[in-house]
Design an enzyme around this catalytic site. Structure first.
Site, short mmCIF file in Angstrom:
data_model
loop_
_atom_site.label_atom_id
_atom_site.label_comp_id
_atom_site.label_asym_id
_atom_site.label_seq_id
_atom_site.Cartn_x
_atom_site.Cartn_y
_atom_site.Cartn_z
N ASN A 84 0.88 -1.17 0.00
CA ASN A 84 0.00 0.00 0.00
C ASN A 84 0.91 1.22 0.00
OD1 ASN A 84 -1.74 2.09 0.48
ND2 ASN A 84 -2.39 1.39 2.53
N TRP A 85 1.04 1.82 -1.16
CA TRP A 85 1.98 2.95 -1.28
C TRP A 85 1.48 4.21 -0.59
CZ3 TRP A 85 3.98 3.12 -7.08
CH2 TRP A 85 4.62 1.91 -7.37
N LYS A 86 0.20 4.23 -0.26
CA LYS A 86 -0.41 5.45 0.33
C LYS A 86 -0.14 6.63 -0.60
CE LYS A 86 -0.22 3.24 4.77
NZ LYS A 86 -0.11 3.33 6.22
N HIS A 111 -9.50 1.13 4.96
CA HIS A 111 -8.22 1.33 5.64
C HIS A 111 -8.44 2.28 6.83
CE1 HIS A 111 -4.14 2.61 6.46
NE2 HIS A 111 -3.75 1.50 5.87
N GLU A 120 -6.81 4.70 7.85
CA GLU A 120 -6.63 6.12 7.54
C GLU A 120 -7.88 6.70 6.89
OE1 GLU A 120 -2.89 5.61 5.50
OE2 GLU A 120 -2.00 5.05 7.43
N GLU A 173 -5.14 -4.79 10.63
CA GLU A 173 -4.17 -3.73 10.82
C GLU A 173 -4.45 -2.99 12.13
OE1 GLU A 173 -2.34 -2.64 6.73
OE2 GLU A 173 -3.92 -1.22 7.18
N GLY A 228 2.57 2.64 10.69
CA GLY A 228 3.49 3.76 10.50
C GLY A 228 4.20 4.18 11.77
N SER A 250 3.61 -1.81 10.26
CA SER A 250 5.07 -1.84 10.44
C SER A 250 5.68 -3.20 10.13
CB SER A 250 5.46 -1.38 11.85
OG SER A 250 5.00 -0.05 12.07
N GLY A 257 2.95 -0.98 4.21
CA GLY A 257 2.98 0.45 3.91
C GLY A 257 4.40 0.88 3.59
N GLY A 258 5.05 1.53 4.55
CA GLY A 258 6.37 2.11 4.35
C GLY A 258 7.38 1.20 3.65
P1 13P Z 1 3.09 0.60 7.60
O1 13P Z 1 3.62 -0.67 7.02
O2 13P Z 1 3.78 1.83 7.05
O3 13P Z 1 3.00 0.57 9.08
O4 13P Z 1 1.58 0.73 7.07
C1 13P Z 1 0.73 -0.35 7.17
C2 13P Z 1 -0.50 -0.05 6.42
O5 13P Z 1 -1.26 0.82 6.78
C3 13P Z 1 -0.76 -0.82 5.21
O6 13P Z 1 -2.04 -0.59 4.73
#
Ligand code: 13P
Length: 250
Positions: free
Chosen positions: A9-11, A95, A97, A167, A173, A212, A233-234
């Site tokens: 998930n590149w956000k 998600h 967010e 999640e 994050g 994470s 994510g990251g």
């Molecule tokens: P991180 O891997 O950056 O913690 O993000 C997880 C995430 O929200 C994937 O959708």
């Protein structure tokens, strides 16, 4: 046997140049013999680039969100049919967010889940508790409520064509990962919740962990019996990090 899935998930990250390099790197580094399935979910405007770069590879792509509507006067929105038109296989729905920053509630998430399935996109339904909820021992209550909103609206059968991502909000994050046991406990709870409706569906559905996950902790998390992959994510923004996680799932 459930086939593992690792989805990036590149956000809201990446220029066209950076993203082209990232796509190229992942494509090049992925073994064609990989047993795990791999997908990337770039921001909307980079989906055509993903479609172009990944065409003919084993790597799938998807959206990070979609409108509950098919088309019409919804300024700023992108619909399921549009994602489908660009070859998306998956779309992330609910998600945390989106839930916390954009006010998406369980009812809207359930609508979006249905909108995805209407056009044969596979929803990756995200569930998970906040730190406050965990500390108040409400993890299972919250996750059950988030799941039930979708089961009640679309039926247990709809989970034949869906993926779930657990999640924990406090792990996203933050660099703070759920321990393998903490994650496994919630994954098992999710599977048993589905099994109370349909055991076969529960057995077959893939439940990803997100929060994470990185090269250094992926192996241990992915070794848990009810963890079928990751939503990253990251770490999905760095070629080697992402590939190492994909290999750990293989
Ligand atoms: P991180 O891997 O950056 O913690 O993000 C997880 C995430 O929200 C994937 O959708």
């Amino acid at each position: 046997m459930r086939r593992s899935l690792v989805a990036g998930n590149w956000k809201m990250n990446g220029s066209r140049t950076e993203s082209a390099a990232l796509l190229q790197g992942v494509k090049k580094g992925m073994s064609s013999a990989s047993k795990a399935e791999v997908a990337v979910c770039p921001p909307y405007v980079l989906i055509p680039l993903a479609a172009e770069k990944l065409a003919g590879s084993a790597i799938a792509w998807g959206g990070q969100n979609l409108s509950a509507h098919k088309s019409g006067a919804y300024t700023g929105e992108v619909s399921g049919p549009m994602l489908k038109d660009y070859g998306c296989t998956y779309v992330i729905v609910g998600h945390s967010e989106r839930r916390t920053l954009y006010g998406e509630n369980d009812a809207l998430v359930a609508e979006k889940y249905g909108a995805a399935q209407t056009v044969n996109l596979i929803p990756i339904l995200c569930v998970g508790e906040t730190l406050q909820e965990r500390e108040a021992n409400q993890t299972e209550t919250v996750v059950a409520r988030q799941l039930d909103a979708v089961i009640d609206k679309h039926g247990i059968g709809s989970f034949r064509n869906a993926v779930i991502a657990y999640e924990p909000v406090w792990a996203i994050g933050t660099g703070k990962t759920a321990t393998p046991q903490q994650a496994q406990d919630v994954h098992r709870f999710i599977r048993s919740r589905l099994a109370s409706h349909d055991e076969v569906v529960a057995d077959n559905i893939r439940i990803l962990y997100g929060g994470s996950m990185k090269s250094s902790n992926a192996k241990e998390l992915l070794a848990q019996p009810d963890i079928d992959g990751g939503l990253i994510g990251g770490a999905s923004l760095q070629v080697e990090e992402f590939l190492t996680i994909c290999r750990a799932a293989d």
